[in-house]
Write a protein that holds these residues in place. Structure first.
Motif, PDB file in Angstrom:
ATOM      1  N   ASP A  91       3.642   5.925  -5.564  1.00 36.36           N
ATOM      2  CA  ASP A  91       3.380   6.176  -6.984  1.00 36.36           C
ATOM      3  C   ASP A  91       2.446   7.367  -7.176  1.00 36.36           C
ATOM      4  O   ASP A  91       2.649   8.188  -8.076  1.00 36.36           O
ATOM      5  N   LYS A 142       0.842  -1.197   0.000  1.00 36.78           N
ATOM      6  CA  LYS A 142       0.000   0.000   0.000  1.00 36.78           C
ATOM      7  C   LYS A 142       0.877   1.246   0.000  1.00 36.78           C
ATOM      8  O   LYS A 142       0.598   2.207  -0.715  1.00 36.78           O
ATOM      9  N   MET A 159       2.338  -5.416  -5.311  1.00 38.70           N
ATOM     10  CA  MET A 159       3.169  -4.215  -5.153  1.00 38.70           C
ATOM     11  C   MET A 159       4.272  -4.460  -4.126  1.00 38.70           C
ATOM     12  O   MET A 159       5.394  -3.983  -4.286  1.00 38.70           O
ATOM     13  N   TRP A 186      -6.072   4.669  -8.554  1.00 35.88           N
ATOM     14  CA  TRP A 186      -4.934   4.169  -7.777  1.00 35.88           C
ATOM     15  C   TRP A 186      -5.287   4.053  -6.302  1.00 35.88           C
ATOM     16  O   TRP A 186      -4.858   3.111  -5.629  1.00 35.88           O
ATOM     17  N   VAL A 196      -3.517  -6.786  -5.250  1.00 36.52           N
ATOM     18  CA  VAL A 196      -2.701  -5.698  -5.798  1.00 36.52           C
ATOM     19  C   VAL A 196      -1.639  -5.286  -4.790  1.00 36.52           C
ATOM     20  O   VAL A 196      -0.467  -5.123  -5.140  1.00 36.52           O
ATOM     21  N   LYS A 197      -2.038  -5.135  -3.524  1.00 37.90           N
ATOM     22  CA  LYS A 197      -1.063  -4.738  -2.505  1.00 37.90           C
ATOM     23  C   LYS A 197       0.031  -5.793  -2.349  1.00 37.90           C
ATOM     24  O   LYS A 197       1.201  -5.456  -2.194  1.00 37.90           O
ATOM     25  N   SER A 221       3.754   1.505  -1.294  1.00 37.20           N
ATOM     26  CA  SER A 221       4.287   1.615  -2.649  1.00 37.20           C
ATOM     27  C   SER A 221       3.273   2.271  -3.591  1.00 37.20           C
ATOM     28  O   SER A 221       3.642   3.105  -4.428  1.00 37.20           O
ATOM     29  N   ILE A 222       2.012   1.924  -3.445  1.00 39.72           N
ATOM     30  CA  ILE A 222       0.963   2.547  -4.258  1.00 39.72           C
ATOM     31  C   ILE A 222       0.895   4.045  -3.960  1.00 39.72           C
ATOM     32  O   ILE A 222       0.832   4.877  -4.873  1.00 39.72           O
ATOM     33  N   MET A 263      -6.971   0.891  -5.501  1.00 38.27           N
ATOM     34  CA  MET A 263      -6.071  -0.270  -5.433  1.00 38.27           C
ATOM     35  C   MET A 263      -5.577  -0.527  -4.010  1.00 38.27           C
ATOM     36  O   MET A 263      -5.197  -1.650  -3.683  1.00 38.27           O
ATOM     37  N   THR A 264      -5.601   0.484  -3.149  1.00 37.61           N
ATOM     38  CA  THR A 264      -5.150   0.282  -1.768  1.00 37.61           C
ATOM     39  C   THR A 264      -6.112  -0.596  -0.978  1.00 37.61           C
ATOM     40  O   THR A 264      -5.811  -0.978   0.149  1.00 37.61           O
TER      41      THR A 264
END
Length: 189
Positions: free
Chosen positions: A42, A36, A74, A61, A70-71, A38-39, A64-65
């Motif tokens: 970004d 998270k 990432m 985006w 996804v987490k 990392s997201i 995505m958290t």
């Protein structure tokens, strides 16, 4: 990032108390919190350095958290320098998510979309030491090398506060609490 550290330290504590299921689940949650972060990095990077994103892109985006897969991916990207091929397969293949679920819940495994009625119930207390140890080591390796990489300007983060907080002294504390390291992480360090 602070929450990732807290969850990681709690997973180590539970591991030492032989509560392997809970330790494994918390370690996966720590990995997700790193993912998270990392997201969010970004989002921060694209809001400052690059052509700023539209509100719709930022919202996409941010959504995505909330996605565990996804987490986890990432996290894998952030830790790829120190992860073994086997660890990456666990992340990409969904094994990490299944381990997290098994570390918390009692239930039957699935066969496709249905419960496998011929299988035995799984329980968090049935999770083994080895899988839990491997997961905690993966998270610890990521955090230790992130601390060392940030202090050597090998990694540059958008959040200056986080960059400055990830110091060699934090890596030493991590290593004292969890001295096990993979060969790749030792080489990087």
């Amino acid at each position: 990032m602070e929450n990732a550290f807290d969850l990681h330290y709690d997973s180590i504590h539970l591991f030492r108390r032989k509560s392997y299921g809970s330790a494994l689940a918390l370690s996966v949650l720590a990995a997700e919190e790193i993912g998270k972060y990392s997201i969010l990095e970004d989002i921060l990077y694209n809001g400052i350095a690059n052509r700023p994103w539209s509100a719709e892109d930022t919202e996409k985006w941010l959504r995505m958290t909330y996605d565990h897969g996804v987490k986890q991916r990432m996290f894998g990207e952030m830790a790829e320098r120190v992860l073994s091929g086997r660890s990456m397969v666990r992340i990409d293949g969904g094994t990490l998510e299944r381990h997290k679920q098994r570390g918390v819940y009692v239930g039957l495994p699935r066969r496709g979309r249905k419960a496998d009625l011929s299988a035995r119930f799984s329980a968090p207390r049935h999770l083994g030491r080895a899988a839990t140890r491997a997961q905690i080591t993966t998270v610890s390796d990521c955090l230790v090398t992130l601390c060392l990489g940030c202090s050597a300007d090998y990694y540059l983060l958008e959040s200056i506060d986080v960059q400055d907080a990830l110091k060699p002294s934090v890596a030493r504390t991590l290593n004292r609490r969890w001295p096990t390291m993979s060969r790749k992480a030792q080489t990087f360090a």
